[in-house]
Design a protein around this motif. Structure first.
Motif, PDB file in Angstrom:
ATOM      1  N   VAL A  29       0.798  -1.225   0.165  1.00  0.00           N
ATOM      2  CA  VAL A  29      -0.026  -0.050  -0.063  1.00  0.00           C
ATOM      3  C   VAL A  29       0.857   1.278  -0.069  1.00  0.00           C
ATOM      4  O   VAL A  29       2.127   1.064   0.435  1.00  0.00           O
ATOM      5  CB  VAL A  29      -0.918  -0.122   1.159  1.00  0.00           C
ATOM      6  CG1 VAL A  29      -2.046  -1.158   1.175  1.00  0.00           C
ATOM      7  CG2 VAL A  29       0.075  -0.087   2.545  1.00  0.00           C
ATOM      8  N   SER A  30       0.105   2.519  -0.293  1.00  0.00           N
ATOM      9  CA  SER A  30       0.878   3.581  -0.434  1.00  0.00           C
ATOM     10  C   SER A  30       0.253   4.445   0.835  1.00  0.00           C
ATOM     11  O   SER A  30      -0.903   4.251   1.097  1.00  0.00           O
ATOM     12  CB  SER A  30       0.776   4.344  -1.824  1.00  0.00           C
ATOM     13  OG  SER A  30      -0.415   4.470  -2.093  1.00  0.00           O
ATOM     14  N   GLY A  31       1.088   5.494   1.392  1.00  0.00           N
ATOM     15  CA  GLY A  31       0.573   6.519   2.346  1.00  0.00           C
ATOM     16  C   GLY A  31       1.315   7.576   2.026  1.00  0.00           C
ATOM     17  O   GLY A  31       2.537   7.872   1.457  1.00  0.00           O
ATOM     18  N   HIS A 161      -0.486   6.246   8.063  1.00  0.00           N
ATOM     19  CA  HIS A 161      -1.636   6.109   6.898  1.00  0.00           C
ATOM     20  C   HIS A 161      -1.521   4.832   6.027  1.00  0.00           C
ATOM     21  O   HIS A 161      -2.473   4.210   5.881  1.00  0.00           O
ATOM     22  CB  HIS A 161      -1.455   7.257   5.907  1.00  0.00           C
ATOM     23  CG  HIS A 161      -2.493   7.389   4.749  1.00  0.00           C
ATOM     24  ND1 HIS A 161      -2.087   7.874   3.492  1.00  0.00           N
ATOM     25  CD2 HIS A 161      -3.826   7.054   4.836  1.00  0.00           C
ATOM     26  CE1 HIS A 161      -3.252   7.896   2.809  1.00  0.00           C
ATOM     27  NE2 HIS A 161      -4.343   7.379   3.604  1.00  0.00           N
ATOM     28  N   ALA A 162      -0.304   4.526   5.679  1.00  0.00           N
ATOM     29  CA  ALA A 162      -0.250   3.309   5.055  1.00  0.00           C
ATOM     30  C   ALA A 162      -0.411   2.085   5.624  1.00  0.00           C
ATOM     31  O   ALA A 162      -1.298   1.073   5.076  1.00  0.00           O
ATOM     32  CB  ALA A 162       1.489   3.177   4.116  1.00  0.00           C
ATOM     33  N   LYS A 163      -0.002   1.755   7.062  1.00  0.00           N
ATOM     34  CA  LYS A 163      -0.338   0.910   7.981  1.00  0.00           C
ATOM     35  C   LYS A 163      -2.004   0.717   7.998  1.00  0.00           C
ATOM     36  O   LYS A 163      -2.624  -0.330   8.097  1.00  0.00           O
ATOM     37  CB  LYS A 163       0.400   1.072   9.006  1.00  0.00           C
ATOM     38  CG  LYS A 163       0.191  -0.049  10.088  1.00  0.00           C
ATOM     39  CD  LYS A 163       0.845   0.175  11.465  1.00  0.00           C
ATOM     40  CE  LYS A 163       0.949  -1.051  12.261  1.00  0.00           C
ATOM     41  NZ  LYS A 163       1.518  -1.039  13.544  1.00  0.00           N
ATOM     42  N   THR A 164      -2.586   2.004   8.022  1.00  0.00           N
ATOM     43  CA  THR A 164      -4.004   1.948   8.513  1.00  0.00           C
ATOM     44  C   THR A 164      -4.803   1.382   7.118  1.00  0.00           C
ATOM     45  O   THR A 164      -5.703   0.517   7.339  1.00  0.00           O
ATOM     46  CB  THR A 164      -4.688   3.347   8.603  1.00  0.00           C
ATOM     47  OG1 THR A 164      -3.974   3.786   9.927  1.00  0.00           O
ATOM     48  CG2 THR A 164      -6.101   3.357   8.830  1.00  0.00           C
ATOM     49  N   LYS A 165      -4.480   1.727   5.968  1.00  0.00           N
ATOM     50  CA  LYS A 165      -5.052   1.163   4.816  1.00  0.00           C
ATOM     51  C   LYS A 165      -4.669  -0.483   4.630  1.00  0.00           C
ATOM     52  O   LYS A 165      -5.684  -1.306   4.156  1.00  0.00           O
ATOM     53  CB  LYS A 165      -4.577   1.861   3.571  1.00  0.00           C
ATOM     54  CG  LYS A 165      -4.939   3.427   3.551  1.00  0.00           C
ATOM     55  CD  LYS A 165      -4.070   4.063   2.471  1.00  0.00           C
ATOM     56  CE  LYS A 165      -3.845   3.384   1.237  1.00  0.00           C
ATOM     57  NZ  LYS A 165      -3.453   4.203   0.076  1.00  0.00           N
ATOM     58  N   ALA A 166      -3.414  -0.932   5.154  1.00  0.00           N
ATOM     59  CA  ALA A 166      -2.998  -2.275   4.750  1.00  0.00           C
ATOM     60  C   ALA A 166      -3.742  -2.948   5.838  1.00  0.00           C
ATOM     61  O   ALA A 166      -4.586  -4.211   5.650  1.00  0.00           O
ATOM     62  CB  ALA A 166      -1.580  -2.388   5.166  1.00  0.00           C
ATOM     63  N   SER A 167      -4.016  -2.570   7.257  1.00  0.00           N
ATOM     64  CA  SER A 167      -4.958  -3.191   8.162  1.00  0.00           C
ATOM     65  C   SER A 167      -6.523  -3.524   7.727  1.00  0.00           C
ATOM     66  O   SER A 167      -6.742  -4.493   8.001  1.00  0.00           O
ATOM     67  CB  SER A 167      -4.859  -2.411   9.337  1.00  0.00           C
ATOM     68  OG  SER A 167      -5.774  -3.167  10.236  1.00  0.00           O
ATOM     69  N   LEU A 168      -7.080  -2.444   7.169  1.00  0.00           N
ATOM     70  CA  LEU A 168      -8.333  -2.610   6.555  1.00  0.00           C
ATOM     71  C   LEU A 168      -8.530  -3.554   5.553  1.00  0.00           C
ATOM     72  O   LEU A 168      -9.332  -4.536   5.421  1.00  0.00           O
ATOM     73  CB  LEU A 168      -8.804  -1.218   6.167  1.00  0.00           C
ATOM     74  CG  LEU A 168      -9.203   0.003   7.040  1.00  0.00           C
ATOM     75  CD1 LEU A 168      -9.276   1.126   6.444  1.00  0.00           C
ATOM     76  CD2 LEU A 168     -10.324  -0.610   8.079  1.00  0.00           C
ATOM     77  N   LEU A 169      -7.454  -3.590   4.654  1.00  0.00           N
ATOM     78  CA  LEU A 169      -7.358  -4.914   3.508  1.00  0.00           C
ATOM     79  C   LEU A 169      -7.168  -5.988   4.113  1.00  0.00           C
ATOM     80  O   LEU A 169      -7.755  -7.050   3.646  1.00  0.00           O
ATOM     81  CB  LEU A 169      -6.503  -4.338   2.346  1.00  0.00           C
ATOM     82  CG  LEU A 169      -6.474  -3.154   1.665  1.00  0.00           C
ATOM     83  CD1 LEU A 169      -5.268  -2.832   0.998  1.00  0.00           C
ATOM     84  CD2 LEU A 169      -7.717  -3.189   0.663  1.00  0.00           C
TER      85      LEU A 169
END
Length: 226
Positions: A29-31, A161-169
């Motif tokens: 993911v990108s952040g 930000h990237a970690k939050t997106k990855a956690s959701l995925l």
């Protein structure tokens, strides 16, 4: 016979090793993050130019103007390490007489670079430059001191930000987010904000606006089963 037996054992061990190896699931993911700051310094680049049939005459005129401007800037509190008036250029004035009917003339110019840590002097310096015959004023470079520290904060926020997106995925796929396997920094601290400098100062209030300090990262996370 022994050679064939050894080869068969190696083959069996390789198969077991391959069978025990589990494919690692990852997500990339990108952040990004932006920190805003007001410029608190400015770099001004101006030029004084004179033309004459003799290089020495043109240079003397330029030197006199540069000396007067340097003196005026020092009175305003500009220190020697904030001022660079060394670059000198000498060239033939081809545009003066394309048909060569008049004597050859030469252009002599000197660049003056002024760094101001006090933006309240901005308008006054421009006025002094105009009064003392500055020929050209380049775009002003507005700078932010401490931009490195602000960029580091933006970089941390970009990773979050990237970690939050990855956690959701990961949750969407029924998995648990693991540790970061690869991190690529893609952002950078801001370049100077370029604005046209006024040739003359006036009574209008000068607004220097804000500049964005942006950081971007690309992160590959491992995803594990619960």
């Amino acid at each position: 016979m022994k050679t064939k037996l050894v080869a068969l054992m190696v083959c069996c061990l390789s198969c077991v090793a391959l069978a025990d190896t589990k494919a690692v699931k990852t997500v990339t993911v990108s952040g990004s993050a932006i920190m805003q700051a007001k410029p608190d310094a400015v770099r001004l680049t101006m030029q004084i130019q004179q033309s004459s049939e003799k290089v020495s005459d043109a240079k003397q005129k330029v030197d006199d103007q540069v000396a007067a401007l340097t003196k005026a800037l020092r009175k305003l509190g500009v220190k020697d390490d904030q001022l660079n008036n060394a670059p000198l250029r000498i060239q033939q004035d081809y545009q003066h007489d394309p048909e060569r009917k008049l004597p050859q003339r030469y252009q002599v110019s000197r660049d003056i670079v002024v760094s101001l840590n006090d933006l309240s002097l901005y308008g006054t310096v421009l006025q002094q430059a105009a009064d003392l015959g500055v020929t050209q004023m380049n775009q002003a470079e507005f700078l932010v001191s401490g931009s490195d520290e602000l960029y580091q904060k933006a970089l941390q926020q970009a990773f979050t930000h990237a970690k939050t997106k990855a956690s959701l995925l990961a949750q969407a796929n029924g998995l648990k987010l693991g540790s970061a396997q690869k991190i690529n920094e893609q952002g950078y601290a801001p370049a100077p904000v370029m604005k046209m400098a006024r040739a003359m100062a006036d009574s209008a209030e000068v607004s220097f606006g804000q500049t964005d300090i942006r950081a971007e990262v690309s992160v590959e996370f491992e995803m594990n089963s619960h």
